[in-house]
Design a protein around this motif. Sequence first.
Motif, PDB file in Angstrom:
ATOM      1  N   PRO A   1     -35.803 132.517  52.105  1.00 40.02           N
ATOM      2  CA  PRO A   1     -34.355 132.447  51.897  1.00 40.02           C
ATOM      3  C   PRO A   1     -33.994 132.084  50.459  1.00 40.02           C
ATOM      4  CG  PRO A   1     -35.011 131.224  53.865  1.00 40.02           C
ATOM      5  CD  PRO A   1     -36.269 131.555  53.120  1.00 40.02           C
ATOM      6  N   LEU A   2     -32.813 132.528  50.057  1.00 33.82           N
ATOM      7  CA  LEU A   2     -32.224 132.152  48.782  1.00 33.82           C
ATOM      8  C   LEU A   2     -31.252 131.007  49.033  1.00 33.82           C
ATOM      9  CD1 LEU A   2     -31.180 132.496  45.823  1.00 33.82           C
ATOM     10  CD2 LEU A   2     -29.623 134.257  46.737  1.00 33.82           C
ATOM     11  N   HIS A   3     -31.409 129.914  48.281  1.00 32.53           N
ATOM     12  CA  HIS A   3     -30.510 128.771  48.403  1.00 32.53           C
ATOM     13  C   HIS A   3     -29.486 128.824  47.275  1.00 32.53           C
ATOM     14  CE1 HIS A   3     -29.912 124.102  48.508  1.00 32.53           C
ATOM     15  NE2 HIS A   3     -28.870 124.772  48.969  1.00 32.53           N
ATOM     16  N   ILE A   4     -28.222 128.986  47.640  1.00 35.36           N
ATOM     17  CA  ILE A   4     -27.121 128.966  46.680  1.00 35.36           C
ATOM     18  C   ILE A   4     -26.464 127.597  46.755  1.00 35.36           C
ATOM     19  CG2 ILE A   4     -24.887 129.950  46.040  1.00 35.36           C
ATOM     20  CD1 ILE A   4     -25.804 132.588  47.229  1.00 35.36           C
ATOM     21  N   GLY A   5     -26.515 126.856  45.652  1.00 35.54           N
ATOM     22  CA  GLY A   5     -25.901 125.539  45.632  1.00 35.54           C
ATOM     23  C   GLY A   5     -24.397 125.607  45.495  1.00 35.54           C
ATOM     24  N   ARG A   6     -23.940 126.523  44.659  1.00 34.69           N
ATOM     25  CA  ARG A   6     -22.504 126.711  44.437  1.00 34.69           C
ATOM     26  C   ARG A   6     -22.335 128.010  43.681  1.00 34.69           C
ATOM     27  NH1 ARG A   6     -18.519 123.667  40.654  1.00 34.69           N
ATOM     28  NH2 ARG A   6     -16.515 123.830  41.735  1.00 34.69           N
ATOM     29  N   ALA A   7     -21.170 128.658  43.802  1.00 35.87           N
ATOM     30  CA  ALA A   7     -20.910 129.900  43.088  1.00 35.87           C
ATOM     31  C   ALA A   7     -19.427 129.985  42.749  1.00 35.87           C
ATOM     32  CB  ALA A   7     -21.322 131.106  43.930  1.00 35.87           C
ATOM     33  N   THR A   8     -19.122 130.644  41.636  1.00 38.68           N
ATOM     34  CA  THR A   8     -17.735 130.830  41.202  1.00 38.68           C
ATOM     35  C   THR A   8     -17.564 132.235  40.636  1.00 38.68           C
ATOM     36  OG1 THR A   8     -18.165 130.001  38.956  1.00 38.68           O
ATOM     37  CG2 THR A   8     -17.447 128.385  40.606  1.00 38.68           C
ATOM     38  N   VAL A   9     -16.299 132.634  40.474  1.00 40.05           N
ATOM     39  CA  VAL A   9     -15.973 133.898  39.828  1.00 40.05           C
ATOM     40  C   VAL A   9     -14.783 133.657  38.916  1.00 40.05           C
ATOM     41  CG1 VAL A   9     -14.472 134.633  41.732  1.00 40.05           C
ATOM     42  CG2 VAL A   9     -15.454 136.350  40.180  1.00 40.05           C
ATOM     43  N   ALA A  10     -14.766 134.330  37.775  1.00 33.19           N
ATOM     44  CA  ALA A  10     -13.683 134.178  36.801  1.00 33.19           C
ATOM     45  C   ALA A  10     -13.566 135.448  35.984  1.00 33.19           C
ATOM     46  CB  ALA A  10     -13.947 132.980  35.885  1.00 33.19           C
ATOM     47  N   VAL A  11     -12.390 135.665  35.423  1.00 29.66           N
ATOM     48  CA  VAL A  11     -12.220 136.724  34.434  1.00 29.66           C
ATOM     49  C   VAL A  11     -12.841 136.232  33.128  1.00 29.66           C
ATOM     50  CG1 VAL A  11     -10.559 138.140  33.160  1.00 29.66           C
ATOM     51  CG2 VAL A  11     -10.130 137.558  35.562  1.00 29.66           C
ATOM     52  N   ARG A  12     -13.553 137.107  32.465  1.00 24.18           N
ATOM     53  CA  ARG A  12     -14.251 136.735  31.236  1.00 24.18           C
ATOM     54  C   ARG A  12     -13.308 136.749  30.031  1.00 24.18           C
ATOM     55  NH1 ARG A  12     -18.707 140.532  28.238  1.00 24.18           N
ATOM     56  NH2 ARG A  12     -19.977 138.932  27.216  1.00 24.18           N
ATOM     57  N   ALA A  13     -13.486 135.777  29.155  1.00 21.22           N
ATOM     58  CA  ALA A  13     -12.790 135.784  27.867  1.00 21.22           C
ATOM     59  C   ALA A  13     -13.680 136.454  26.830  1.00 21.22           C
ATOM     60  CB  ALA A  13     -12.423 134.365  27.448  1.00 21.22           C
ATOM     61  N   ALA A  14     -14.763 135.781  26.471  1.00 19.26           N
ATOM     62  CA  ALA A  14     -15.753 136.337  25.542  1.00 19.26           C
ATOM     63  C   ALA A  14     -17.055 135.587  25.741  1.00 19.26           C
ATOM     64  CB  ALA A  14     -15.281 136.206  24.095  1.00 19.26           C
ATOM     65  N   GLY A  15     -18.166 136.289  25.533  1.00 14.56           N
ATOM     66  CA  GLY A  15     -19.454 135.643  25.714  1.00 14.56           C
ATOM     67  C   GLY A  15     -19.581 135.090  27.116  1.00 14.56           C
ATOM     68  N   ALA A  16     -20.000 133.820  27.220  1.00 13.24           N
ATOM     69  CA  ALA A  16     -20.141 133.162  28.514  1.00 13.24           C
ATOM     70  C   ALA A  16     -18.915 132.364  28.894  1.00 13.24           C
ATOM     71  CB  ALA A  16     -21.362 132.259  28.499  1.00 13.24           C
ATOM     72  N   ALA A  17     -17.816 132.506  28.149  1.00 14.24           N
ATOM     73  CA  ALA A  17     -16.604 131.721  28.399  1.00 14.24           C
ATOM     74  C   ALA A  17     -15.649 132.476  29.308  1.00 14.24           C
ATOM     75  CB  ALA A  17     -15.909 131.388  27.086  1.00 14.24           C
ATOM     76  N   ALA A  18     -15.025 131.724  30.231  1.00 22.84           N
ATOM     77  CA  ALA A  18     -14.045 132.294  31.162  1.00 22.84           C
ATOM     78  C   ALA A  18     -12.647 132.215  30.569  1.00 22.84           C
ATOM     79  CB  ALA A  18     -14.100 131.542  32.483  1.00 22.84           C
TER      80      ALA A  18
END
Length: 638
Positions: free
Chosen positions: A304-321
């Motif tokens: 099994p894959l254990h997911i601790g937490r997950a989110t989604v966001a629109v991207r601004a630039a690079g790794a920034a939301a």
Amino acid sequence: MRVGSASHTRQLASAKGHVLRIRAYGTAVVLTLTAASVPAGPAVSAVPAESAESVRHPAADRAALPRPLERLYDNRAASRDDRPGEADFDGAGNSFSADALAGAGWTPGRRLLVDGALVRVPAAAPGRPDNVRADGQRVRVRGRGDAVSFLVAASSPGAPGTQMRARGQVHYLDGGRSAYTLTAGDWRGGPTATKAVALPYLNTPEGTRAERPRLYVVTVPVARGRTLASVELPRDPGRAADLHVFDVALQQPADGWTGTWAASTGGYARVGPWTDRTLRLVVHTSAGGSSARVRFANTFADAPLHIGRATVAVRAAGAAAAGRPRELTFGRQTTARVPAGAQLVSDPVGLDVPPDADLLVSLHLPGTVTAAPVHSEAVQTSYVSAEDAGDRTGQAGGEGFRGELRGWPFLTGVDVRGGPGSVVTLGDSITDGVASTPGANRRWPDVLARRLQRADGRGVPRYGVLNHGISANRVVSDRYDGDGVSSDTGGVSAVHRLDRDVLGQTGVRTVVLFQGVNDVRWGYSAQSVIEGLRALADRSRQRGLRVVGATVAPCGGWPDCSAEVERQRQQVNAFVRDHGGTFDAVLDFDAVLRDPGDPRRLLPQYDSGDHLHPGDAGLRALADSVDLSALVPRAPRR
């Protein structure tokens, strides 16, 4: 039938209108006395009680009213490791390990999403009946949908590896019927490319054995718009083999949702290792919507894959939301475990998803991950946090993330609420976008998606476009065999991944088939490719999809594109152009890309330089050549 035994049935009619059935299994005899005009109940067995479940339901039972599948169970498939004798799946004393199933996340009663099909693991405890050997029994299945899925495995002790092909019937409330055909792999030697899960060992009377027993999920179409009453299982074929059915489930389309982004799992590769880290994955939307849900997959895995937490966001630039990431939940829980071989869909989350925009999907992995199902050619940089950085899924800024990922592990889709549905492009590296500018979203499906978003009001819906190209993929043969860790991420064949990558996709209305060059380059005949394309088209059309075929692009100048390869390619293209009804429409991509002065080669301005992959200009030319009306089904899909 009882595997390894001669089976005979005789009927004697009495003067009082009763029928005495005498059924012999080797040296065992079963007698059943029933009223001739009344459907019989369960057989009264003359064999010892612990062996009664090995006896088939008599013919009168098959004609009885439909029953829940659990009431038809007549076989014990799973045993505890310390009590292997409590089950006998194949008639030779062998069984699945209940401990190994639990270790893979396949716990009793759990509902699993596998290749787009929702099935349930039997709720029975180890050593209790948990499957039925198919012999014409009628299973109660009520409702409307577009397909029925079976959790199955075949057993044939004398010939492990045999695939069983069997026919049954679907019964509708209006009294009509339709036939179906399913193919089930053998539990000990069936194909790994189409398995749902494989376990590390099986149980025998002598203890565990290091084999990889398998379970399969097989989905067959039904008549859309009609209400099902029951599913009649295939009849016993009378050979030394059994078809075991663990679950039968009606599948319903994902009405109200449109797929906006997707990627295929091409293999199961070594990664990291990642320990207590957060992945921040960049994906590009096609259609927009007011809310979203995200899809993860543990395809090809054995744990099994254990997911601790997950989110989604629109991207601004690079790794920034561009704003605060929105937390994803799974059945209202923030953590989740994805069983081996299964998929997981998040609950809907309120997020204004723009079309033609980048999203950031962040995934915290609290444990240590050493291998993952991956799409290797993302043509996009994604990010991973530092070692032991913990949960950074809620972080809006990009600090602490490094651009180390060139593929998409675990993440397979994003859906948006509403919309008209989606177009799936099924292909190889040209569809995958290999040789296009990284991070620029210039793959031909990206360009097609932008055209569709601008086409509303001209009779063409604003479909989402789902890119299911896999670099190195082939139509009829597997690059990756579907089992275990491998450096090959070219995927199982298009024929083997159709259920997962096309039929199981959200809101799919149309599929574009653009493959074949890798097959002929690797020595497969044009005829085998043609047969594969026909099979893909037929299965897609049976599920109500519009099917668009595309000719194979030239590859002259690539090292292995010989004169023989060119001859086979031309044969495939001749079929696509004059397909005899195989496709609903045709896209002549060969004509778009070829050099008129040397039709074996790409036009120089479209060539990326390797003579196989078009560059940005060539990919744009492909997308611009598509008649958008060719993608629209003639009638709304019900």
